[in-house]
Design an enzyme around this catalytic site. Sequence first.
Site, PDB file in Angstrom:
ATOM      1  N   GLY A 176      64.662 -61.946 -73.568  1.00 45.31           N
ATOM      2  CA  GLY A 176      65.381 -61.586 -72.344  1.00 45.31           C
ATOM      3  C   GLY A 176      64.910 -62.449 -71.194  1.00 45.31           C
ATOM      4  O   GLY A 176      64.843 -61.989 -70.049  1.00 45.31           O
ATOM      5  N   ASP A 208      67.614 -65.409 -75.038  1.00 43.95           N
ATOM      6  CA  ASP A 208      68.493 -64.450 -74.373  1.00 43.95           C
ATOM      7  C   ASP A 208      69.880 -64.589 -74.979  1.00 43.95           C
ATOM      8  O   ASP A 208      70.106 -65.421 -75.872  1.00 43.95           O
ATOM      9  CB  ASP A 208      68.521 -64.697 -72.859  1.00 43.95           C
ATOM     10  CG  ASP A 208      68.683 -63.403 -72.056  1.00 43.95           C
ATOM     11  OD1 ASP A 208      69.519 -62.571 -72.462  1.00 43.95           O
ATOM     12  OD2 ASP A 208      68.005 -63.230 -71.033  1.00 43.95           O
ATOM     13  N   ASP A 248      70.633 -62.342 -80.215  1.00 45.44           N
ATOM     14  CA  ASP A 248      70.646 -60.913 -79.902  1.00 45.44           C
ATOM     15  C   ASP A 248      69.310 -60.309 -80.319  1.00 45.44           C
ATOM     16  O   ASP A 248      68.949 -60.330 -81.496  1.00 45.44           O
ATOM     17  CB  ASP A 248      71.793 -60.230 -80.652  1.00 45.44           C
ATOM     18  CG  ASP A 248      71.981 -58.772 -80.263  1.00 45.44           C
ATOM     19  OD1 ASP A 248      71.029 -58.163 -79.737  1.00 45.44           O
ATOM     20  OD2 ASP A 248      73.081 -58.242 -80.486  1.00 45.44           O
ATOM     21  N   MET A 249      68.560 -59.769 -79.358  1.00 41.04           N
ATOM     22  CA  MET A 249      67.225 -59.232 -79.653  1.00 41.04           C
ATOM     23  C   MET A 249      67.278 -58.014 -80.568  1.00 41.04           C
ATOM     24  O   MET A 249      66.264 -57.632 -81.157  1.00 41.04           O
ATOM     25  CB  MET A 249      66.495 -58.877 -78.353  1.00 41.04           C
ATOM     26  CG  MET A 249      67.132 -57.783 -77.539  1.00 41.04           C
ATOM     27  SD  MET A 249      66.252 -57.540 -75.963  1.00 41.04           S
ATOM     28  CE  MET A 249      67.339 -56.335 -75.170  1.00 41.04           C
ATOM     29  N   HIS A 274      62.559 -51.245 -69.892  1.00 44.07           N
ATOM     30  CA  HIS A 274      62.973 -50.136 -69.018  1.00 44.07           C
ATOM     31  C   HIS A 274      64.492 -50.072 -68.845  1.00 44.07           C
ATOM     32  O   HIS A 274      65.006 -49.108 -68.278  1.00 44.07           O
ATOM     33  CB  HIS A 274      62.254 -50.190 -67.667  1.00 44.07           C
ATOM     34  CG  HIS A 274      62.643 -51.328 -66.782  1.00 44.07           C
ATOM     35  ND1 HIS A 274      62.178 -51.453 -65.497  1.00 44.07           N
ATOM     36  CD2 HIS A 274      63.445 -52.413 -66.980  1.00 44.07           C
ATOM     37  CE1 HIS A 274      62.664 -52.544 -64.936  1.00 44.07           C
ATOM     38  NE2 HIS A 274      63.438 -53.135 -65.819  1.00 44.07           N
TER      39      HIS A 274
END
Length: 340
Positions: free
Chosen positions: A181, A204, A224-225, A242
Amino acid sequence: MEMTIIRNSCLAYINSFALKCIVNLDISGRIKAYGQHMPLHELARSIPIPPEKDSMLGRIMALLVHQGIFAQSEAGYLLTPISELLLVEGSNMGTYVHMLTQVDFLQSWERLSEVLTDTGTCTLFEKTFGGKQLWELSKEEPGIGNFFNEAMTSQTKPLMSGLFAIYPHIFDGLHSLVDVGGGSGAAVKIISEAFPGLRCIVFDLPHVVAEVSKNDSFDVVGGDMFEKIPPADAIFIKNILHDWSDEDCVRILKRCKEAIESRKHNAGKVIVVDIIIDLESDDPKEVETSLLFDIEMMCCFGSKERYKKEWHDIILASGYSDYKIYPTRVGTDAVIELYP
């Protein structure tokens, strides 16, 4: 005291717009360029504003001096470490101020009670922007995504500088690192400069990394993580978890674990930088800020900031054998090292 607290809370929005005002007028830059204590009339003329409004500027500055954003002597105004963060040639956190004070977004907070009483699962952000999440909107409108990345970059610079100052050993012995990200690559650029022998990857979504300027010191990979993360000695994931639910965090952390285990040695680790809510902290401003972030995450993404026990639960649920939390925070953030 009770009435004062209610009045203060009702008027707190003025803090946001006073800060936005001095960012719009580049007050930090003007004081910096002046090179010494800057009198009110000199500051006013540099903007410029009509002389009859000098006192208005002075009253806004009085609030910001009281808050410690600027300093003041008999000779005039000076920068503080806080107002230096607003310098365009520095961290430029003015971009962050602009993002959080966007008119459309601010107006959406009027619907907070509606979100609570509604039987649907729509977040405040989705109600405001036609049912779309930030990630969808950013993909459809690149200008919004770029603005978001610029704002995140502005807070990354001081955060990473503090991280290196307090925890330089975190990166010792590493040969490769993936920033999951990583957005515009701000964190990786700073890491690469501080540790030239460390090969880094910005990872990312494809449309995000397409905007990243190519650099000889790091690579850029789109993906895509939730599916697969490039292998490395360390996975760095800053202010990402978060944004997601506990279940999604477990999925992401499992992919991080797979990425470091694929290196087939025991030195791998995951480095998480995120908020840990600590109601027992000696710093009431830190506690308040973390709780405000928690509400922002709830309303923007349907996610949350986490207490230490909540972090413990998702780390163990992700299959890690151990972890370490560093007690000294960089701003409101803590550093958590996860070991497979």
